[in-house]
Design a protein around this motif. Structure first.
Motif, PDB file in Angstrom:
ATOM      1  N   LYS A 121     -35.571  35.629  51.190  1.00 50.90           N
ATOM      2  CA  LYS A 121     -35.651  34.463  52.079  1.00 50.90           C
ATOM      3  C   LYS A 121     -36.471  34.772  53.330  1.00 50.90           C
ATOM      4  CE  LYS A 121     -31.295  32.487  50.533  1.00 50.90           C
ATOM      5  NZ  LYS A 121     -29.893  32.265  50.879  1.00 50.90           N
ATOM      6  N   SER A 125     -31.298  38.794  48.447  1.00 52.37           N
ATOM      7  CA  SER A 125     -31.598  37.387  48.750  1.00 52.37           C
ATOM      8  C   SER A 125     -32.005  37.208  50.211  1.00 52.37           C
ATOM      9  CB  SER A 125     -30.423  36.483  48.409  1.00 52.37           C
ATOM     10  OG  SER A 125     -29.343  36.694  49.283  1.00 52.37           O
ATOM     11  N   SER A 127     -28.954  42.285  51.749  1.00 56.91           N
ATOM     12  CA  SER A 127     -28.925  41.730  50.401  1.00 56.91           C
ATOM     13  C   SER A 127     -30.350  41.389  49.963  1.00 56.91           C
ATOM     14  CB  SER A 127     -28.061  40.473  50.356  1.00 56.91           C
ATOM     15  OG  SER A 127     -28.683  39.412  51.047  1.00 56.91           O
TER      16      SER A 127
END
Length: 117
Positions: free
Chosen positions: A39, A35, A33
């Motif tokens: 991160k 994200s 993903s």
């Protein structure tokens, strides 16, 4: 709960970003993903490491250091309620938000004959 990305995959994503891919392109390329890739790169910038943080584990009860006090409160008053215990703790500067926290600690201590009301 998902599992952390493998170290190998983490290194490949970082390498792709460092060699010119955008974070989103690297995420798509390695089928993670966006994200997760964002991160990962943030973690690399902030800590210098891509190693995942520890996941899960047992949190100690905030009442663990106060077991003797809890036992004395229960022994002192037959049929004491969880709300009364909460009030007694608060009077001593020990703030417990949820009655379930008190209930679980009493259960661990095998002191379950307390009224819920």
């Amino acid at each position: 709960m998902t599992t952390p990305l493998s170290q190998d995959l983490r290194r490949r994503i970082v390498r792709a970003v460092e060699t010119g891919s955008s974070i989103r392109q690297a995420a798509a390329r390695y089928e993670v993903s966006p994200s997760a890739a964002v991160k990962l790169m943030r973690r690399l910038r902030e800590t210098g490491s891509v190693t995942p943080e520890r996941i899960g584990g047992h949190r100690r009860s905030v009442l663990e250091p106060h077991q003797d006090l809890l036992r004395s409160l229960v022994d002192a008053k037959s049929g004491i309620t969880l709300a009364e215990i909460q009030a007694e703790l608060r009077a001593r500067g020990i703030v417990v938000q949820a009655l379930s926290t008190i209930h679980l600690m009493l259960k661990r201590m095998d002191l379950t004959h307390v009224n819920a009301g």
